[in-house]
Design a protein around this motif. Structure first.
Motif, PDB file in Angstrom:
ATOM      1  N   PRO A  68       3.484  93.101 -15.221  1.00  0.00           N
ATOM      2  CA  PRO A  68       2.975  92.583 -13.950  1.00  0.00           C
ATOM      3  C   PRO A  68       4.077  92.627 -12.893  1.00  0.00           C
ATOM      4  O   PRO A  68       5.267  92.643 -13.223  1.00  0.00           O
ATOM      5  CB  PRO A  68       2.587  91.141 -14.278  1.00  0.00           C
ATOM      6  CG  PRO A  68       2.396  91.101 -15.757  1.00  0.00           C
ATOM      7  CD  PRO A  68       3.361  92.115 -16.308  1.00  0.00           C
ATOM      8  N   ARG A  71       7.638  91.003 -13.110  1.00  0.00           N
ATOM      9  CA  ARG A  71       7.868  90.352 -14.405  1.00  0.00           C
ATOM     10  C   ARG A  71       8.513  91.268 -15.443  1.00  0.00           C
ATOM     11  O   ARG A  71       8.563  90.929 -16.621  1.00  0.00           O
ATOM     12  CB  ARG A  71       6.558  89.807 -14.985  1.00  0.00           C
ATOM     13  CG  ARG A  71       5.639  89.152 -13.993  1.00  0.00           C
ATOM     14  CD  ARG A  71       6.209  87.903 -13.362  1.00  0.00           C
ATOM     15  NE  ARG A  71       5.313  87.436 -12.320  1.00  0.00           N
ATOM     16  CZ  ARG A  71       5.696  86.975 -11.137  1.00  0.00           C
ATOM     17  NH1 ARG A  71       6.979  86.913 -10.824  1.00  0.00           N
ATOM     18  NH2 ARG A  71       4.823  86.588 -10.253  1.00  0.00           N
ATOM     19  N   ALA A  74      11.049  89.764 -17.738  1.00  0.00           N
ATOM     20  CA  ALA A  74      10.487  88.824 -18.717  1.00  0.00           C
ATOM     21  C   ALA A  74       9.828  89.601 -19.853  1.00  0.00           C
ATOM     22  O   ALA A  74      10.011  89.291 -21.034  1.00  0.00           O
ATOM     23  CB  ALA A  74       9.484  87.884 -18.054  1.00  0.00           C
ATOM     24  N   VAL A  75       9.073  90.640 -19.505  1.00  0.00           N
ATOM     25  CA  VAL A  75       8.426  91.473 -20.527  1.00  0.00           C
ATOM     26  C   VAL A  75       9.492  92.138 -21.410  1.00  0.00           C
ATOM     27  O   VAL A  75       9.388  92.141 -22.646  1.00  0.00           O
ATOM     28  CB  VAL A  75       7.522  92.536 -19.870  1.00  0.00           C
ATOM     29  CG1 VAL A  75       7.001  93.521 -20.903  1.00  0.00           C
ATOM     30  CG2 VAL A  75       6.351  91.869 -19.138  1.00  0.00           C
ATOM     31  N   THR A  77      12.426  91.049 -21.996  1.00  0.00           N
ATOM     32  CA  THR A  77      13.007  90.000 -22.842  1.00  0.00           C
ATOM     33  C   THR A  77      12.205  89.866 -24.128  1.00  0.00           C
ATOM     34  O   THR A  77      12.765  89.829 -25.234  1.00  0.00           O
ATOM     35  CB  THR A  77      13.028  88.650 -22.086  1.00  0.00           C
ATOM     36  OG1 THR A  77      13.867  88.779 -20.940  1.00  0.00           O
ATOM     37  CG2 THR A  77      13.552  87.532 -22.977  1.00  0.00           C
ATOM     38  N   GLY A  78      10.867  89.812 -23.993  1.00  0.00           N
ATOM     39  CA  GLY A  78      10.015  89.704 -25.176  1.00  0.00           C
ATOM     40  C   GLY A  78      10.172  90.891 -26.108  1.00  0.00           C
ATOM     41  O   GLY A  78      10.306  90.734 -27.325  1.00  0.00           O
ATOM     42  N   ILE A  79      10.190  92.091 -25.543  1.00  0.00           N
ATOM     43  CA  ILE A  79      10.307  93.311 -26.360  1.00  0.00           C
ATOM     44  C   ILE A  79      11.658  93.343 -27.071  1.00  0.00           C
ATOM     45  O   ILE A  79      11.750  93.615 -28.267  1.00  0.00           O
ATOM     46  CB  ILE A  79      10.125  94.560 -25.475  1.00  0.00           C
ATOM     47  CG1 ILE A  79       8.690  94.620 -24.941  1.00  0.00           C
ATOM     48  CG2 ILE A  79      10.459  95.825 -26.265  1.00  0.00           C
ATOM     49  CD1 ILE A  79       8.460  95.692 -23.908  1.00  0.00           C
ATOM     50  N   GLU A 104      12.823  85.930 -12.395  1.00  0.00           N
ATOM     51  CA  GLU A 104      12.871  86.547 -13.725  1.00  0.00           C
ATOM     52  C   GLU A 104      14.179  87.312 -13.933  1.00  0.00           C
ATOM     53  O   GLU A 104      14.784  87.247 -14.997  1.00  0.00           O
ATOM     54  CB  GLU A 104      11.667  87.479 -13.927  1.00  0.00           C
ATOM     55  CG  GLU A 104      10.357  86.756 -14.200  1.00  0.00           C
ATOM     56  CD  GLU A 104       9.716  86.164 -12.949  1.00  0.00           C
ATOM     57  OE1 GLU A 104      10.197  86.430 -11.834  1.00  0.00           O
ATOM     58  OE2 GLU A 104       8.735  85.409 -13.093  1.00  0.00           O
ATOM     59  N   HIS A 107      17.321  84.925 -14.298  1.00  0.00           N
ATOM     60  CA  HIS A 107      17.405  84.209 -15.573  1.00  0.00           C
ATOM     61  C   HIS A 107      17.589  85.149 -16.758  1.00  0.00           C
ATOM     62  O   HIS A 107      18.278  84.794 -17.722  1.00  0.00           O
ATOM     63  CB  HIS A 107      16.204  83.286 -15.737  1.00  0.00           C
ATOM     64  CG  HIS A 107      16.297  82.104 -14.825  1.00  0.00           C
ATOM     65  ND1 HIS A 107      17.047  80.998 -15.131  1.00  0.00           N
ATOM     66  CD2 HIS A 107      15.808  81.895 -13.580  1.00  0.00           C
ATOM     67  CE1 HIS A 107      16.991  80.139 -14.118  1.00  0.00           C
ATOM     68  NE2 HIS A 107      16.245  80.661 -13.162  1.00  0.00           N
ATOM     69  N   ALA A 108      17.020  86.335 -16.687  1.00  0.00           N
ATOM     70  CA  ALA A 108      17.288  87.315 -17.754  1.00  0.00           C
ATOM     71  C   ALA A 108      18.774  87.670 -17.731  1.00  0.00           C
ATOM     72  O   ALA A 108      19.438  87.745 -18.771  1.00  0.00           O
ATOM     73  CB  ALA A 108      16.425  88.563 -17.554  1.00  0.00           C
TER      74      ALA A 108
END
Lengths: 263, 81, 359
Positions: A68, A71, A74-75, A77-79, A104, A107-108
């Protein structure tokens, strides 16, 4: 007769949708050169944000996850948390990263997420048709700053590389340009440093590419190059703002072998 | 003799390669219009080409391949044949 | 061998997720659901997972999107205002057909509202919540045991249908303690050949929700619609407490249904013949069960802790001509069994004019 310059294998043989003189294609190519160089095609995941760069998956032959708007970090980060040994990068423009995605990315970066952010800064919203971006220069006319960006109303161009570099989680932060072949070569070296940063698991790596958007700047490609040289680089100084790695890049000697080094 | 090839059918005529070539061996051909509707860049086949690859470095569409008579080792990532 | 333990609802839910193989949690603090993240912050590292406190709910849901794209079972939890921030990510996840578990321990609203229990997020949960034509799989527990069991169920359904799932509960269920039977670990995560694990030995893969070509988006919407139809056919969960002959049918869900259960017991002890249907899945909604039961009864009383959100689904579901009435307590008020019983009594005795709505 030896071929000394060709499309990297990971760059699919498809024509770009980019406008004439747009620098996205060069960033795509440099990315693919690095993916090929380090043999990362089979363990790379790209995360394009929303903007002209979103069609990354049409051109680069790796796994891709759309994010999105804003983001992508953030995405990613998850991966990356699920697959820490994969090579993960985001590909974001100035609207995506510099406006809607600032929380995002900060903070990442501050968490020291071990992935690479490719930031394409052309000082304008490209895909939506030329609106003012957070990195738009003072005085620059856009469709939403028709009289030129005015700091009293619109604030000032945002300097992402400088903003992120002091964060402790950031291992590499630099700004490069693409408006001349010499700058493209410097950009490649910087990108290589960013790749090394991630491969050595040193933390967050960030590379900002100053690039042209002739269509939305209402300039010819030639004028765009001049604009970068005269105006963009004054507002956005090039350089490496942080590099926690060893001073000599392991791959530096190869630079001697490049065709371009002959001149 | 060194040379380059340009995939003219995909050229968008930005002329960055024209700016990059110090020997002025590339020009935009005003006589031709490719399928994309642009005047493409063409290589003059001049013997003066040094194979410096600056044109290829700057081509945003990645349409230029560079060949050298006496080849130096190419970058690994360039996937040269 | 089932282990029986006294547990708080939030903890039971968190343990259920771990039992289901969920190893990734991304979240942001908000009352009244902090027990979930606090518990998982120590439990997930113990089982080799990752607990990450994000900078916002927007980041949380997108981290979950990324983890899901990489093929992992992942979850987040929040409450009303945080769930509102997650709607963007949920829409993208639904559009990209990515599984994941979102827990909403609701609070009062709109706005900052308050932290008491209520059911005002029913519409947001069951209508998709974000932009576009999609649904969430929504499960509504009414006990600590179900907090545990439905967390497992939701993660399975999410993977099976490649759609985000939501647990819709509230502070009552999150805070209260009850004995729980903990299932022995039973993890059967389906293969995820679509996951972005790197293009090794296969073509490069893409996860996206952008469809620009002519007709592509309509095709995608119909494909998702077909999935929601399959859910409606196969995955409805409902608790039915019906009698042979009934004067009145009650419908309620979640913590509210516990009060209704007490009221039903009270009514039956006074000789009223009443039934109770409790939707456990709010989407897919047990429309068929409500239609069948209402055909036999003719009078349906819906009890909710909002101003009548599920009531709309009940009225769409009932047999034509059914008299429908609503007992609603929004804003943190809890309908007492006695209050519900009095409503039952009035509605059973009253004529048609007492119904607020005839469907």
């Amino acid at each position: 007769m030896q071929k000394i310059f060709a499309r990297p294998a990971t760059l699919l043989d498809t024509g770009f949708h980019f406008c004439p003189g747009c620098h996205h294609g060069i960033v795509h190519r440099l990315l693919c050169e690095m993916l090929d160089h380090y043999g990362l095609r089979e363990r790379a995941v790209g995360v394009p944000g929303v903007g002209c760069g979103v069609f990354l998956y049409d051109y680069i032959d790796i796994d891709v996850c759309e994010a999105p708007h804003g983001r992508a970090t953030a995405v990613a980060t998850g991966i990356k948390r699920v697959q820490p040994d994969h090579f993960v990068f985001t590909y974001q423009g100035d609207g995506d990263l510099g406006a809607i995605g600032t929380a995002e990315v900060i903070h990442a970066a501050n968490r020291g997420e071990n992935f690479t952010v490719i930031f394409v800064n052309n000082a304008v919203y490209g895909m939506t048709g030329g609106q003012m971006a957070p990195t738009t220069l003072l005085g620059q006319c856009t469709t939403t700053s028709p009289a030129g960006r005015d700091s009293r109303n619109d604030g000032y161009p945002l300097h992402l590389a400088e903003l992120l570099a002091p964060l402790e989680g950031v291992a590499f932060a630099a700004r490069v340009s693409l408006h001349t072949p010499a700058h493209v070569k410097k950009a490649r070296r910087a990108l290589q440093r960013a790749f090394e940063t991630q491969l050595e698991k040193r933390g967050f790596s960030f590379l900002e590419f100053i690039s042209a958007c002739p269509t939305n700047w209402r300039l010819t490609p030639y004028q765009s190059v001049e604009h970068i040289e005269k105006n963009m680089l004054r507002a956005f100084p090039l350089g490496t703002y942080k590099d926690t790695g060893a001073p000599a890049s392991a791959a530096a000697p190869e630079e001697e072998d490049t065709a371009n080094a002959v001149l | 003799m060194n040379k380059i090839t340009i995939r003219e059918e995909r050229c968008k005529g930005c002329a960055y390669c024209v700016l990059a070539c110090k020997r002025e061996l590339i020009r935009i051909d005003p006589e031709r219009i490719n399928n994309l509707g642009y005047n493409p860049a063409v290589f003059s086949n001049g013997e003066a080409c040094t194979g410096c690859a600056l044109c290829a470095e700057i081509c945003p569409e990645v349409l230029i391949e560079v060949f050298r008579e006496r080849g130096k080792v190419a970058l690994k990532w360039q996937n040269a044949e | 061998m089932a282990k029986r333990r006294m547990m708080r609802g939030s903890i039971a839910l968190a343990e259920g997720a771990i039992t289901a193989g969920c190893r990734y949690y991304f979240g942001y603090p908000i009352t009244p659901q902090n027990e979930i993240s606090e518990h998982l912050s120590s439990r997930l590292p113990e089982v080799g997972g990752v607990f990450l406190q994000a900078e916002s709910e927007i980041a949380s849901i997108n981290m979950m999107l990324g983890a899901a794209a990489a093929g992992a079972r992942a979850m987040t939890s929040s409450s009303g205002p945080g769930i509102s921030l997650m709607q963007e990510g949920l829409s993208y996840m639904a559009g990209s057909e990515l599984p994941g578990l979102v827990v909403n321990i609701t609070r009062l609203g709109p706005g900052l509202g308050g932290i008491a229990a209520c059911q005002g997020d029913y519409w947001q949960a069951t209508r998709g919540g974000g932009h576009g034509d999609y649904r969430l799989i929504v499960l509504a527990p009414n006990s600590v045991q179900e907090m545990h069991d439905l967390a497992i169920r939701a993660l399975h359904l999410a993977d099976q249908y490649r759609n985000p799932a939501m647990i819709l509960a509230d502070a009552i269920l999150g805070q209260m303690m009850e004995p729980v039977n903990l299932e022995p670990p039973l993890v059967e995560i389906p293969p995820k050949p679509w996951a972005l694990t790197g293009a090794r030995g296969r073509k490069a893969q893409l996860i996206k929700s952008l469809y620009l070509a002519d007709g592509e988006m309509e095709k995608h919407n119909w494909k998702m619609y077909a999935k929601y139809q399959r859910l409606q056919e196969a995955e409805v969960m409902v608790e039915e407490d019906l009698e042979e002959q009934m004067d009145l049918l009650l419908v309620s869900f979640g913590s509210c249904s516990r009060m209704v259960n007490s009221a039903v017991a009270l009514a039956r002890s006074r000789g009223y013949r009443v039934g109770h249907i409790r939707p456990i899945t709010l989407f897919p909604f047990p429309s068929r069960e409500i239609r069948e039961a209402s055909r036999r009864v003719g009078k349906v009383l819906t009890v909710e802790m909002n101003t009548g959100q599920m009531w709309e689904d009940v009225r769409l579901a009932v047999h034509p001509g059914t008299l429908c009435r609503l007992l609603a307590r929004p804003g943190g008020a809890i309908p007492a069994p006695k209050e519900i019983f009095e409503e039952i009594e009035k509605f059973v005795r009253a004529g048609d004019h007492f119904a607020e709505n005839i469907c």
